[in-house]
Every structure is written in structure tokens, then in C-alpha cells.
Motif scaffolding. Sequence first.
Motif, PDB file in Angstrom:
ATOM      1  N   GLY A   1      31.050  28.474  53.696  1.00  0.00           N
ATOM      2  CA  GLY A   1      32.669  28.178  53.837  1.00  0.00           C
ATOM      3  C   GLY A   1      33.177  29.116  52.891  1.00  0.00           C
ATOM      4  N   ASN A   2      34.160  28.575  52.291  1.00  0.00           N
ATOM      5  CA  ASN A   2      35.001  29.244  51.185  1.00  0.00           C
ATOM      6  C   ASN A   2      34.030  29.146  49.891  1.00  0.00           C
ATOM      7  OD1 ASN A   2      37.037  29.994  53.083  1.00  0.00           O
ATOM      8  ND2 ASN A   2      38.307  28.633  52.170  1.00  0.00           N
ATOM      9  N   ASN A   3      33.432  28.342  49.749  1.00  0.00           N
ATOM     10  CA  ASN A   3      32.507  28.236  48.423  1.00  0.00           C
ATOM     11  C   ASN A   3      31.629  29.154  48.141  1.00  0.00           C
ATOM     12  OD1 ASN A   3      34.106  25.813  47.574  1.00  0.00           O
ATOM     13  ND2 ASN A   3      32.891  24.550  48.929  1.00  0.00           N
ATOM     14  N   SER A   4      31.246  29.755  47.135  1.00  0.00           N
ATOM     15  CA  SER A   4      30.159  30.738  46.963  1.00  0.00           C
ATOM     16  C   SER A   4      29.263  30.371  45.781  1.00  0.00           C
ATOM     17  CB  SER A   4      30.909  32.053  46.697  1.00  0.00           C
ATOM     18  OG  SER A   4      31.737  32.118  45.421  1.00  0.00           O
ATOM     19  N   ILE A   5      28.080  31.042  45.916  1.00  0.00           N
ATOM     20  CA  ILE A   5      27.162  31.026  44.778  1.00  0.00           C
ATOM     21  C   ILE A   5      26.693  32.381  44.354  1.00  0.00           C
ATOM     22  CG2 ILE A   5      24.948  30.321  43.732  1.00  0.00           C
ATOM     23  CD1 ILE A   5      24.935  27.818  45.871  1.00  0.00           C
ATOM     24  N   THR A   6      27.148  32.960  43.285  1.00  0.00           N
ATOM     25  CA  THR A   6      26.867  34.290  42.720  1.00  0.00           C
ATOM     26  C   THR A   6      25.725  34.151  41.844  1.00  0.00           C
ATOM     27  OG1 THR A   6      29.003  34.934  43.429  1.00  0.00           O
ATOM     28  CG2 THR A   6      27.942  36.359  41.966  1.00  0.00           C
ATOM     29  N   VAL A   7      24.721  35.034  41.953  1.00  0.00           N
ATOM     30  CA  VAL A   7      23.793  34.938  41.117  1.00  0.00           C
ATOM     31  C   VAL A   7      23.927  36.431  40.049  1.00  0.00           C
ATOM     32  CG1 VAL A   7      21.199  35.620  40.434  1.00  0.00           C
ATOM     33  CG2 VAL A   7      22.040  34.106  42.450  1.00  0.00           C
TER      34      VAL A   7
ATOM     35  N   GLU B 234      32.581  37.999  30.624  1.00  0.00           N
ATOM     36  CA  GLU B 234      31.260  38.222  30.327  1.00  0.00           C
ATOM     37  C   GLU B 234      30.818  39.686  30.684  1.00  0.00           C
ATOM     38  OE1 GLU B 234      27.071  36.629  31.719  1.00  0.00           O
ATOM     39  OE2 GLU B 234      28.414  35.098  30.998  1.00  0.00           O
ATOM     40  N   PHE B 235      30.747  40.449  29.380  1.00  0.00           N
ATOM     41  CA  PHE B 235      30.345  41.932  29.648  1.00  0.00           C
ATOM     42  C   PHE B 235      28.881  41.958  29.726  1.00  0.00           C
ATOM     43  CE2 PHE B 235      34.250  42.288  26.992  1.00  0.00           C
ATOM     44  CZ  PHE B 235      35.007  43.485  27.708  1.00  0.00           C
ATOM     45  N   GLU B 236      28.526  43.136  30.353  1.00  0.00           N
ATOM     46  CA  GLU B 236      27.063  43.661  30.726  1.00  0.00           C
ATOM     47  C   GLU B 236      26.331  42.425  31.563  1.00  0.00           C
ATOM     48  OE1 GLU B 236      25.124  46.037  27.288  1.00  0.00           O
ATOM     49  OE2 GLU B 236      26.633  44.651  26.438  1.00  0.00           O
ATOM     50  N   SER B 237      27.260  42.033  32.592  1.00  0.00           N
ATOM     51  CA  SER B 237      26.562  40.880  33.531  1.00  0.00           C
ATOM     52  C   SER B 237      26.897  41.427  34.622  1.00  0.00           C
ATOM     53  CB  SER B 237      27.506  39.761  33.156  1.00  0.00           C
ATOM     54  OG  SER B 237      26.962  38.643  33.840  1.00  0.00           O
ATOM     55  N   GLU B 238      25.655  41.620  35.541  1.00  0.00           N
ATOM     56  CA  GLU B 238      25.583  42.153  36.718  1.00  0.00           C
ATOM     57  C   GLU B 238      25.525  41.327  37.949  1.00  0.00           C
ATOM     58  OE1 GLU B 238      22.948  45.834  39.221  1.00  0.00           O
ATOM     59  OE2 GLU B 238      22.409  44.930  37.286  1.00  0.00           O
ATOM     60  N   VAL B 239      26.051  41.477  38.929  1.00  0.00           N
ATOM     61  CA  VAL B 239      26.077  40.587  40.063  1.00  0.00           C
ATOM     62  C   VAL B 239      24.735  41.078  41.021  1.00  0.00           C
ATOM     63  CG1 VAL B 239      27.049  39.765  42.271  1.00  0.00           C
ATOM     64  CG2 VAL B 239      28.606  40.106  40.269  1.00  0.00           C
TER      65      VAL B 239
ATOM     66  N   GLN C 155      23.811  27.059  35.203  1.00  0.00           N
ATOM     67  CA  GLN C 155      24.842  27.236  36.498  1.00  0.00           C
ATOM     68  C   GLN C 155      26.082  27.041  35.760  1.00  0.00           C
ATOM     69  OE1 GLN C 155      23.670  23.783  39.287  1.00  0.00           O
ATOM     70  NE2 GLN C 155      22.183  25.610  40.283  1.00  0.00           N
ATOM     71  N   GLU C 156      27.288  27.637  36.308  1.00  0.00           N
ATOM     72  CA  GLU C 156      28.588  27.498  35.970  1.00  0.00           C
ATOM     73  C   GLU C 156      29.306  27.272  37.189  1.00  0.00           C
ATOM     74  OE1 GLU C 156      30.256  30.376  33.523  1.00  0.00           O
ATOM     75  OE2 GLU C 156      28.422  30.926  32.556  1.00  0.00           O
ATOM     76  N   TYR C 157      30.469  26.170  36.790  1.00  0.00           N
ATOM     77  CA  TYR C 157      31.159  26.023  37.893  1.00  0.00           C
ATOM     78  C   TYR C 157      32.837  26.520  37.578  1.00  0.00           C
ATOM     79  CZ  TYR C 157      27.656  23.284  39.759  1.00  0.00           C
ATOM     80  OH  TYR C 157      26.273  22.798  40.465  1.00  0.00           O
ATOM     81  N   VAL C 158      33.538  27.305  38.483  1.00  0.00           N
ATOM     82  CA  VAL C 158      34.837  27.811  38.161  1.00  0.00           C
ATOM     83  C   VAL C 158      35.599  27.744  39.613  1.00  0.00           C
ATOM     84  CG1 VAL C 158      33.893  29.242  36.340  1.00  0.00           C
ATOM     85  CG2 VAL C 158      34.127  30.269  38.797  1.00  0.00           C
ATOM     86  N   ASP C 159      36.916  27.877  39.162  1.00  0.00           N
ATOM     87  CA  ASP C 159      37.797  28.145  40.568  1.00  0.00           C
ATOM     88  C   ASP C 159      37.573  29.459  41.077  1.00  0.00           C
ATOM     89  OD1 ASP C 159      38.709  25.283  40.357  1.00  0.00           O
ATOM     90  OD2 ASP C 159      40.284  26.124  38.793  1.00  0.00           O
ATOM     91  N   VAL C 160      37.934  30.391  40.484  1.00  0.00           N
ATOM     92  CA  VAL C 160      37.882  31.656  40.775  1.00  0.00           C
ATOM     93  C   VAL C 160      36.772  32.772  39.880  1.00  0.00           C
ATOM     94  CG1 VAL C 160      39.023  33.929  41.173  1.00  0.00           C
ATOM     95  CG2 VAL C 160      39.983  31.701  41.557  1.00  0.00           C
ATOM     96  N   LEU C 161      35.904  33.443  40.630  1.00  0.00           N
ATOM     97  CA  LEU C 161      35.215  34.485  39.871  1.00  0.00           C
ATOM     98  C   LEU C 161      35.673  35.595  40.141  1.00  0.00           C
ATOM     99  CD1 LEU C 161      32.737  35.452  38.284  1.00  0.00           C
ATOM    100  CD2 LEU C 161      31.523  35.641  40.739  1.00  0.00           C
TER     101      LEU C 161
ATOM    102  N   LYS D 259      35.173  28.574  44.014  1.00  0.00           N
ATOM    103  CA  LYS D 259      35.920  28.446  45.200  1.00  0.00           C
ATOM    104  C   LYS D 259      36.444  29.536  46.097  1.00  0.00           C
ATOM    105  CE  LYS D 259      37.256  23.961  42.981  1.00  0.00           C
ATOM    106  NZ  LYS D 259      38.588  23.368  42.484  1.00  0.00           N
ATOM    107  N   PHE D 260      36.508  30.672  45.166  1.00  0.00           N
ATOM    108  CA  PHE D 260      37.115  32.052  45.756  1.00  0.00           C
ATOM    109  C   PHE D 260      36.396  33.082  44.772  1.00  0.00           C
ATOM    110  CE2 PHE D 260      40.150  35.206  46.668  1.00  0.00           C
ATOM    111  CZ  PHE D 260      40.614  35.097  48.256  1.00  0.00           C
ATOM    112  N   ILE D 261      36.158  34.448  45.461  1.00  0.00           N
ATOM    113  CA  ILE D 261      35.968  35.465  44.600  1.00  0.00           C
ATOM    114  C   ILE D 261      37.004  36.479  44.627  1.00  0.00           C
ATOM    115  CG2 ILE D 261      34.094  37.284  44.485  1.00  0.00           C
ATOM    116  CD1 ILE D 261      32.266  35.375  45.341  1.00  0.00           C
ATOM    117  N   ILE D 262      37.233  37.178  43.668  1.00  0.00           N
ATOM    118  CA  ILE D 262      38.260  38.375  43.615  1.00  0.00           C
ATOM    119  C   ILE D 262      37.224  39.596  43.331  1.00  0.00           C
ATOM    120  CG2 ILE D 262      40.108  39.619  42.758  1.00  0.00           C
ATOM    121  CD1 ILE D 262      41.575  36.984  42.713  1.00  0.00           C
TER     122      ILE D 262
END
Length: 417
Positions: A136-142, A124-129, A3-9, A156-159
Motif C-alpha cells: 500500500g502506502n507503507n514502504s520498507i527501504t533497505v 545520515e550521510f554515506e547511506s545508500e538505498v 530497523q527504524e520507523y519514521v513517518d517520512v523517508l 509511511k511515505f518516501i520523498i
Amino acid sequence: MLQEYVDVLIIGAGPSGCVSASYLHKNGVKIKVVEKTKFPRLVVGESLIPRVMDHFAEAELFECLDAMNFEKKLGARFIRGEEICIFDFSKKFGAGWDWTWQVPRADFDNTMAQEIIRKGIDLEFESEVISVSFEGNNSITVVKDRIGNLKEIHAKFIIDSSGYGRVLPRLLDLDTPSKLDPHSSIFTHVKDANRPEGEEGTQISFDILDTQVWLWVIPFSNGNTSLGIVGPTDFINSLSENKNNTEALQNAIKLSDFYIQRFAGVEFLFEPVKLENYSRSVKKMYGDGFALTGNSSEFLDPVFSSGVAFATESGMLAAKLYLKESQGIAVDWEVEYAGYMKRGIAVFTTYVMEWYTGNLQTLFFHQPEDPDVKRKICAVLAGYVWDETNPFVKKHDNLIKNMAYVLDGNKNEEKFI
């Protein structure tokens, strides 16, 4: 699972993603960028327009790009038989940059990606969503890396700057048909041994083979040139009975009286790439916890090279609005993001549509030229499509067709409405 935690993915490391990442990083936001491919990689969108330079400068990416000595683009040339219309960006209406670049996107995008890594941004290259879920506004992306390991990224946000990958539109069922008619293109690069010296390298050229069919010629500073054919999908498919892209592009070149001697029989540097029915749109450009930028939201048409400009415009704006919201300032995403972007998109959509009706071509090639009209259209072609002091921006939805009707008495009256 890791698991990683960031402000913006940020999904995607093209121009939009790099502009967003660099701007947010310099403002103290914790960023993670994931990119499905390995750079450098081939991608279309090689001729830029001046508006992008504002974004590269603000994101502090201009210097690394300028050091690459890409071909400077000073304008655009439109060719129709023996008629030629040239737009010089230094003679446009209003303020703004007077030049930009023509770039092999593999080198261009990789330069920005390596620069944001140098700045300390986690890319991070070669990393597929694989999946995205929101609370709410929080997200978990695998995401899945190149050897198959899975990881959860909490943000907290995805662009979404994934471009043609259109990650969130696909995962969240946001795709919707484009308003534009189905068009396709085939393109490659060639070693341009017969390129004339002088101004030939400093402009993109559009050779109009028919009202809706045109050839692009984009010279690079490395001696190569990008060649592409664009037209209705049925026409593009008819260029080769065997659906062979090399044969199709060779046949397209033979249709050009202007370029046949320069490019007939030239060796293609890679198997031509076909982009079929390329125009895209979405049901919405943002939602709780995310924003779509660039080709992840709208892609119009390559005819006026607007793709990268909209990508960097939306990437920068999404970054600024997230930063504003993170500081406790209320943001109206409908007005400040979607509404703003849609105004610019609407202007270029009109220009694309009126190009293919022939109305805009009537204005381009009319003689004698009207210098004032040309300056104002030039500002639009340079990407300054939010400047409503320009009547060709403010009245875009009817001014072109009305002027074309006046200039060409054979136009059907319904075009005047």
C-alpha cells in the motif's frame, strides 16, 4: 537487521530534500534523511533563480544561507557577438523576489544540511538505498551504510530527492526519454583574477557561440567563477579527439571572442566534469507511498537555471501534500502535484526548445527592445512560471514562435503554426 520507523523517508540531502525535511520537521513529522555521498560534495546547478527564495524562506532555511554571503544574483546577461541583452529581475512582471544567489553548491548544500541537523533532523550521510518495497502506502527501504551494514527503514511515505542518483526511477523502472534533444556540458571552476569590478559579479552570463552552443560564466563571492560549455552532444564530444575534458573546455573558451582574454590559459581548479545527455524524464511523478522531486523526476537544461527552482518547488509541494494527507484530508496527487508541476515544467520546456530553435534568441536581441515584452519574459526567467496573468506563461506554447516569426521574416512558415 536493524530497523527504524519514521513517518517520512527523504532520499537525498540537496536543496529539495532539505526544504522538504525542514518544512515537515517544523510541522511535527518524524523524518529520516539518507544521503549517499559525504558532504561537502561537488554538484552542478550553481546559479539560482528568484523563485527558490520563496521556498528557502518558508522552510526556514533563508537565514543560514544569507549568513554565508553568497554572491547576489540580480539578473542574467546574454551575449551574441557584439549584441548584449540583460534581464534585471527588479524589472520583471508581477510580484516575487527580485534577486537570488550564485553559489558553489558544495558550500551551499552543506550549509542547508548542517542546518537541518542543527534543527534535530536525523540525516545520515554515506547511506545508500539498496532496495524499496511497498505494501500500500507503507514502504520498507533497505539502506547500506559506509561500512556495509544493512538497515530497514519503515516509512509511511518516501520523498525521493536523490537528484541525478534517481533512486526510485531506477528501482521502480520509472525512467522515460526526455522530449528534449540530447545535449551535454563540461564545467569547472577557476580563480577569476581578471574579473572586472562592479556588476560583473551580480549576474550569470551566457555567451552564445552558435544557436545551440553557449558558454556559461557564473561568478562567486569567493573570487572563483564557474565556467561551462553546453551544446549538442556530438559537438561537445568533438571538442577533444582524446575525450579529454580539460582540452575540450580549453578549446571551448578559445571560441569565445568575449571571454578569450579573461579565461584563456587560466588554471582549472579541478578536472572539468562532463554531464552527457543530461535531460531526464519519468513515466510518473508519484505513486502509492512516494513522490519524486527535483532531478529525480525531470531535468530540462541548464540554460535558464531552472533545476534548483523545480527541485525546491516540488520538494515543498510534496511535503505539504503529505502533511495534508496525514491529517486525513484527501489529496488528488495527479491534479495537486503532477498536474501543478507539469504546468511549470511545460513552460520552461517551451523556453528551452525555443532557445535552441533560435526563436527566443530572436526576441532577446531584437532592437528596439519592447520593455513590456522584456518584463514578462523576465518573470519567466525568474521562475514565476505558474502566474497565468503573464501571457508569456499562459500562451507559452505559441507566443514565442509567433513573435519571432513576425520579427524575422526569414523564418520558415511552419514555425508560425
